[in-house]
Motif scaffolding. Structure first.
Motif, PDB file in Angstrom:
ATOM      1  N   PRO A  61       5.308   1.135  -2.862  1.00  0.00           N
ATOM      2  CA  PRO A  61       5.275   1.475  -4.432  1.00  0.00           C
ATOM      3  C   PRO A  61       6.436   2.260  -4.714  1.00  0.00           C
ATOM      4  CG  PRO A  61       4.079   2.981  -2.971  1.00  0.00           C
ATOM      5  CD  PRO A  61       4.623   2.282  -1.953  1.00  0.00           C
ATOM      6  N   GLN A  81      -3.448   3.784   1.392  1.00  0.00           N
ATOM      7  CA  GLN A  81      -4.228   3.169   0.186  1.00  0.00           C
ATOM      8  C   GLN A  81      -3.549   2.175  -0.624  1.00  0.00           C
ATOM      9  OE1 GLN A  81      -5.117   6.545  -2.395  1.00  0.00           O
ATOM     10  NE2 GLN A  81      -7.153   5.989  -3.001  1.00  0.00           N
ATOM     11  N   ALA A  82      -4.556   1.137  -0.785  1.00  0.00           N
ATOM     12  CA  ALA A  82      -4.159  -0.167  -1.669  1.00  0.00           C
ATOM     13  C   ALA A  82      -4.084   0.208  -3.034  1.00  0.00           C
ATOM     14  CB  ALA A  82      -5.201  -1.361  -1.238  1.00  0.00           C
ATOM     15  N   PHE A  83      -3.646  -0.747  -3.840  1.00  0.00           N
ATOM     16  CA  PHE A  83      -3.553  -0.473  -5.264  1.00  0.00           C
ATOM     17  C   PHE A  83      -4.953  -1.068  -6.110  1.00  0.00           C
ATOM     18  CE2 PHE A  83       0.452   0.120  -3.945  1.00  0.00           C
ATOM     19  CZ  PHE A  83       0.741   1.309  -4.641  1.00  0.00           C
ATOM     20  N   GLY A  84      -5.250  -0.672  -7.231  1.00  0.00           N
ATOM     21  CA  GLY A  84      -6.376  -0.952  -7.677  1.00  0.00           C
ATOM     22  C   GLY A  84      -5.979  -1.402  -9.385  1.00  0.00           C
ATOM     23  N   GLU A  85      -6.654  -0.918 -10.220  1.00  0.00           N
ATOM     24  CA  GLU A  85      -6.670  -1.023 -11.807  1.00  0.00           C
ATOM     25  C   GLU A  85      -5.084  -0.798 -12.238  1.00  0.00           C
ATOM     26  OE1 GLU A  85      -8.664   0.381 -15.792  1.00  0.00           O
ATOM     27  OE2 GLU A  85      -8.951   1.491 -13.781  1.00  0.00           O
ATOM     28  N   GLN A 126       0.090   1.152 -11.809  1.00  0.00           N
ATOM     29  CA  GLN A 126      -1.183   0.707 -11.234  1.00  0.00           C
ATOM     30  C   GLN A 126      -1.749   2.193 -10.559  1.00  0.00           C
ATOM     31  OE1 GLN A 126      -0.148  -2.648  -8.400  1.00  0.00           O
ATOM     32  NE2 GLN A 126      -2.297  -3.342  -8.717  1.00  0.00           N
ATOM     33  N   ALA A 127      -2.912   2.049 -10.666  1.00  0.00           N
ATOM     34  CA  ALA A 127      -3.819   2.925  -9.996  1.00  0.00           C
ATOM     35  C   ALA A 127      -4.249   2.686  -8.649  1.00  0.00           C
ATOM     36  CB  ALA A 127      -5.011   3.328 -10.817  1.00  0.00           C
ATOM     37  N   PHE A 128      -4.706   3.587  -7.897  1.00  0.00           N
ATOM     38  CA  PHE A 128      -5.011   3.534  -6.449  1.00  0.00           C
ATOM     39  C   PHE A 128      -6.398   2.776  -6.388  1.00  0.00           C
ATOM     40  CE2 PHE A 128      -1.315   5.951  -6.146  1.00  0.00           C
ATOM     41  CZ  PHE A 128      -0.573   5.190  -5.347  1.00  0.00           C
ATOM     42  N   GLY A 129      -6.567   2.107  -5.176  1.00  0.00           N
ATOM     43  CA  GLY A 129      -7.988   1.412  -4.698  1.00  0.00           C
ATOM     44  C   GLY A 129      -8.455   1.980  -3.595  1.00  0.00           C
ATOM     45  N   GLU A 130      -8.723   0.759  -2.822  1.00  0.00           N
ATOM     46  CA  GLU A 130      -9.148   1.041  -1.368  1.00  0.00           C
ATOM     47  C   GLU A 130      -8.596   1.590  -0.474  1.00  0.00           C
ATOM     48  OE1 GLU A 130     -10.915  -2.065   2.028  1.00  0.00           O
ATOM     49  OE2 GLU A 130      -9.815  -2.821   0.527  1.00  0.00           O
ATOM     50  N   VAL A 131      -8.979   2.639   0.513  1.00  0.00           N
ATOM     51  CA  VAL A 131      -8.332   3.342   1.520  1.00  0.00           C
ATOM     52  C   VAL A 131      -8.378   2.130   2.569  1.00  0.00           C
ATOM     53  CG1 VAL A 131      -8.413   4.908   3.201  1.00  0.00           C
ATOM     54  CG2 VAL A 131      -8.823   5.532   0.823  1.00  0.00           C
ATOM     55  N   VAL A 132      -7.111   1.605   3.177  1.00  0.00           N
ATOM     56  CA  VAL A 132      -7.155   0.818   4.087  1.00  0.00           C
ATOM     57  C   VAL A 132      -6.942   1.063   5.499  1.00  0.00           C
ATOM     58  CG1 VAL A 132      -6.626  -1.288   2.358  1.00  0.00           C
ATOM     59  CG2 VAL A 132      -4.647   0.437   3.575  1.00  0.00           C
ATOM     60  N   PHE A 177       0.759  -1.276   0.275  1.00  0.00           N
ATOM     61  CA  PHE A 177      -0.035  -0.051   0.032  1.00  0.00           C
ATOM     62  C   PHE A 177       0.804   1.225   0.059  1.00  0.00           C
ATOM     63  CE2 PHE A 177       0.538   1.160   4.351  1.00  0.00           C
ATOM     64  CZ  PHE A 177       1.041  -0.188   5.185  1.00  0.00           C
TER      65      PHE A 177
END
Lengths: 191, 191
Positions: B14, A172-176, B172-178, A161
């Motif tokens: 990252p 924030q974790a990674f997505g697409e 890689q884009a970002f996803g969920e806020v953990v 993250f």
């Protein structure tokens, strides 16, 4: 696209959330660092900016070694805790339940639960004002075996993250996946 | 959790994908850099590791200034292109259609389409082997007005991405806020 100034703020995306390890007075300790990154390839180099008042830098200077531990989303609570508390007051290893291992060096404690670990030797310490820029040579890199795919580190198994500050300073974790490197840009070659 | 070694590889997550700008022989040029990060707060400091053979470092040394441009996912193709080609052979600004602006310094060209821009002055150049570690002071930070929320940079509007290498080197884009920083770790205080 109108631009406004934020004065000279340190706003970049992404920043990491690494756990920097050192043996301070012979006891493993960890601090969270967002101000860190790779700096060279041959030899492999990593830097981390640390305030001289931090407990961890005391250990880095005692042994001239440190570790960089890349956490997964499963450790977000522990990562945040290690950025809040000081090892001068609490035993972070005990509180977080970190299992420690050592590699080539005797004084760069690494965290088993972190999927990736870099074992480092200090090459330079540069005073850059409020922080000391510690420049380290990576002497060995470790990965949890389950995080490999055909012998290659697999980001989907590592589940790292980032520390993306503001509006509410989130991990924030990674997505697409938005593109393949050294590939998607080739389309512009004949544009 | 068995660990295996990857030798001394530069594996961290990252890494960013910044566009580093400089005026080379009076012409704006950009290179893509994953080996860059914040290093200090007062004054604000950023570092970038650059091979001495790169076209961009020629301009950094000519003017002792550079820019760090944080791209959004809309620019992933351009970011990759700037990491593939050399400004000694192509005009990356023309190919990518970058609109350039300048701030306090005359020689740190910034990219309007990038939501965040840092204008930097070189403080140090450290030889770390294959790369030169350029240490810069951030003299001003710019943001596209639309990327603010109540005056604060909003990561959801900035839409940054990371360079996460392996297995297939993806952006890689970002996803969920953990988790919320300086907050979620407090739960361990009384554990």
């Amino acid at each position: 696209m109108a631009k406004v100034t934020l004065e000279h703020k340190t706003v970049v995306y992404p920043m990491p959330a690494f756990l920097i390890g050192a043996k301070v007075d012979d006891k493993p300790n960890y601090m969270t660092a967002a101000w860190s990154g790779i700096a060279g390839g041959e030899p492999p180099i990593i830097t981390v900016g640390i305030r001289p008042t931090r407990h961890t830098i005391k250990g880095i200077r005692q042994n001239m070694t440190f570790s960089v531990n890349v956490p997964s989303v499963d450790l977000v609570k522990e990562v945040d805790y290690c950025g809040i508390e000081s090892g001068s007051k609490v035993d972070k290893v005990a509180v977080c339940g970190f299992k420690i291992f050592y590699g080539k060096l005797d004084t760069a404690p690494m965290i088993e639960q972190c999927p990736v670990n870099l074992e480092c030797r200090v090459l330079h310490q540069l005073n850059v004002g409020s922080h000391i820029l510690v420049v380290g040579e990576i002497v060995e890199t470790y990965i949890t075996e389950d995080c490999l795919k055909d012998g290659i580190p697999d980001v989907d198994k590592i589940k790292p993250f980032a520390f993306n500050p503001r509006p509410d300073a989130g991990y924030q974790a990674f997505g697409e996946v938005v593109g393949k490197a050294f590939n998607i840009g080739l389309a512009l070659r004949k544009a």
